[in-house]
Design a protein around this motif. Structure first.
Motif, PDB file in Angstrom:
ATOM      1  N   PHE A   1     126.646  73.999  18.817  1.00 34.98           N
ATOM      2  CA  PHE A   1     126.828  74.223  17.380  1.00 34.98           C
ATOM      3  C   PHE A   1     127.399  72.981  16.690  1.00 34.98           C
ATOM      4  O   PHE A   1     126.923  72.568  15.629  1.00 34.98           O
ATOM      5  N   SER A   2     128.413  72.377  17.303  1.00 34.25           N
ATOM      6  CA  SER A   2     129.076  71.231  16.681  1.00 34.25           C
ATOM      7  C   SER A   2     128.150  70.028  16.567  1.00 34.25           C
ATOM      8  O   SER A   2     128.160  69.323  15.552  1.00 34.25           O
ATOM      9  N   THR A   3     127.329  69.793  17.590  1.00 37.75           N
ATOM     10  CA  THR A   3     126.411  68.661  17.523  1.00 37.75           C
ATOM     11  C   THR A   3     125.285  68.912  16.523  1.00 37.75           C
ATOM     12  O   THR A   3     124.811  67.973  15.862  1.00 37.75           O
TER      13      THR A   3
ATOM     14  N   GLY B   1     126.645  54.290  23.865  1.00 35.34           N
ATOM     15  CA  GLY B   1     126.946  55.717  23.883  1.00 35.34           C
ATOM     16  C   GLY B   1     127.067  56.281  25.283  1.00 35.34           C
ATOM     17  O   GLY B   1     127.815  57.243  25.516  1.00 35.34           O
ATOM     18  N   ASP B   2     126.334  55.694  26.244  1.00 38.05           N
ATOM     19  CA  ASP B   2     126.416  56.158  27.634  1.00 38.05           C
ATOM     20  C   ASP B   2     127.765  55.850  28.253  1.00 38.05           C
ATOM     21  O   ASP B   2     128.180  56.502  29.215  1.00 38.05           O
TER      22      ASP B   2
ATOM     23  N   ALA C   1     122.684  63.272  22.738  1.00 36.03           N
ATOM     24  CA  ALA C   1     121.881  63.339  23.963  1.00 36.03           C
ATOM     25  C   ALA C   1     122.788  63.368  25.190  1.00 36.03           C
ATOM     26  O   ALA C   1     122.539  64.114  26.149  1.00 36.03           O
ATOM     27  N   ARG C   2     123.847  62.573  25.152  1.00 33.97           N
ATOM     28  CA  ARG C   2     124.785  62.522  26.274  1.00 33.97           C
ATOM     29  C   ARG C   2     125.497  63.867  26.451  1.00 33.97           C
ATOM     30  O   ARG C   2     125.647  64.368  27.563  1.00 33.97           O
ATOM     31  N   LEU C   3     125.957  64.436  25.332  1.00 28.41           N
ATOM     32  CA  LEU C   3     126.650  65.717  25.393  1.00 28.41           C
ATOM     33  C   LEU C   3     125.742  66.818  25.930  1.00 28.41           C
ATOM     34  O   LEU C   3     126.153  67.643  26.749  1.00 28.41           O
ATOM     35  N   MET C   4     124.496  66.831  25.470  1.00 25.06           N
ATOM     36  CA  MET C   4     123.579  67.872  25.918  1.00 25.06           C
ATOM     37  C   MET C   4     123.315  67.788  27.419  1.00 25.06           C
ATOM     38  O   MET C   4     123.248  68.806  28.116  1.00 25.06           O
ATOM     39  N   THR C   5     123.172  66.573  27.933  1.00 27.50           N
ATOM     40  CA  THR C   5     122.890  66.434  29.365  1.00 27.50           C
ATOM     41  C   THR C   5     124.119  66.745  30.216  1.00 27.50           C
ATOM     42  O   THR C   5     123.984  67.191  31.361  1.00 27.50           O
TER      43      THR C   5
ATOM     44  N   LEU D   1     134.504  68.902  19.482  1.00 24.19           N
ATOM     45  CA  LEU D   1     133.768  68.356  20.616  1.00 24.19           C
ATOM     46  C   LEU D   1     134.695  67.976  21.774  1.00 24.19           C
ATOM     47  O   LEU D   1     135.867  67.676  21.568  1.00 24.19           O
ATOM     48  N   ARG D   2     134.128  67.980  22.970  1.00 24.72           N
ATOM     49  CA  ARG D   2     134.768  67.418  24.159  1.00 24.72           C
ATOM     50  C   ARG D   2     133.714  66.627  24.902  1.00 24.72           C
ATOM     51  O   ARG D   2     132.541  67.000  24.933  1.00 24.72           O
ATOM     52  N   ASP D   3     134.123  65.535  25.518  1.00 25.32           N
ATOM     53  CA  ASP D   3     133.156  64.595  26.100  1.00 25.32           C
ATOM     54  C   ASP D   3     132.368  65.202  27.262  1.00 25.32           C
ATOM     55  O   ASP D   3     131.146  65.216  27.247  1.00 25.32           O
TER      56      ASP D   3
END
Length: 201
Positions: A21-23, A77-78, A128-132, A194-196
Motif C-alpha cells: 500500500f505504501s509503495t 537503490g540496490d 522494485a527492491r521492496l517488492m522483491t 516503510l521498512r527496508d
C-alpha cells in the motif's frame, strides 16, 4: 526471546500489505510532481510567452535524463535503504517543484525540470527492491501487477487536481506548489510506514 511462529506469520502478512500500500501511494505521488507540467503547460505558455519548442525541449530532455536516472539509481537503490532512498527522492522532487513554481525564466525552468528528471529516477528502484524483498517468487507477479496500478492512479489524480486548480484559481503555479506540498507530506508518510527488509524488523 523467540516469538510464536503464528504471530511472526501474521506480522509478516501485515507488513507485506503495508509495504504494498505504501509503495503504491508513494509512487503515485511521484507522478504528482512529474506529470503536473503537462497540465500546466497551456497556462504557462500563455502567461510566460513560452513557445511549443521550449515546452517540447523541457519534456524531451526531462524524459531522457529520467531514463538515465532510473538506470543509474537502480545501482544506488540496490545498495541503499529503500525507505530513505524513496522518501528522499520524493522530497527532492517536491523541492524542485516549489522552485519551479516561483520561476519564470526559460533557462531556469528548463534546468529545474532537468534536475526533477534526475530525482524522479529515485522512485522506481526502491519500489522494485521492496517488492522483491517482501514477496516470494510465487506471489511476486500478482502483487507487482497490483503495484503497477500506482502509475494510473498518480497520472489520473494529478490531472484532476491540476485541472481543478487552473479552472478555479487560474494560477498555473499552484500546479507545482500544491502537489509539492502533498509530496512533502507523503515523503514523511513513507519514512513512517516503510521498512527496508523483513530482517530489519
Amino acid at each position: 526471546m523467540l516469538q510464536d511462529p503464528v504471530e511472526i506469520k501474521n506480522q509478516y502478512r501485515h507488513w507485506q500489505w503495508r509495504i504494498l500500500f505504501s509503495t503504491i501511494v508513494g509512487y503515485a505521488m511521484f507522478y504528482f510532481v512529474r506529470k503536473n507540467l503537462s497540465v500546466a503547460m497551456p497556462a504557462m505558455s500563455k502567461d510566460l510567452g513560452l513557445t511549443k519548442a521550449d515546452l517540447g525541449l523541457f519534456l524531451t530532455l526531462h524524459g531522457l535524463l529520467y531514463g538515465v536516472s532510473k538506470f543509474a539509481n537502480g545501482f544506488l537503490g540496490d545498495r541503499a535503504n529503500a525507505r530513505t532512498f524513496m522518501a528522499t527522492g520524493l522530497l527532492l522532487s517536491a523541492i524542485v517543484n516549489i522552485f519551479f513554481g516561483f520561476s519564470s525564466a526559460v533557462l531556469t525552468l528548463g534546468l529545474l525540470w532537468l534536475v526533477n528528471g534526475w530525482v524522479q529516477g529515485m522512485g522506481f528502484p526502491p519500489c522494485a527492491r521492496l517488492m522483491t524483498h517482501w514477496f516470494s517468487p510465487q506471489d511476486f507477479a500478482t502483487k507487482f501487477a497490483i503495484w503497477n496500478t500506482s502509475h494510473s492512479i498518480g497520472a489520473a489524480l494529478v490531472v484532476v487536481l491540476c485541472g481543478y486548480l487552473i479552472a478555479h484559481f487560474g494560477n498555473w503555479r499552484l500546479c507545482f506548489f500544491v502537489p509539492a506540498g502533498l509530496a512533502i507530506l507523503c515523503s514523511i508518510f513513507l519514512l513512517v510506514t516503510l521498512r527496508d527488509t523483513p530482517p530489519s524488523l
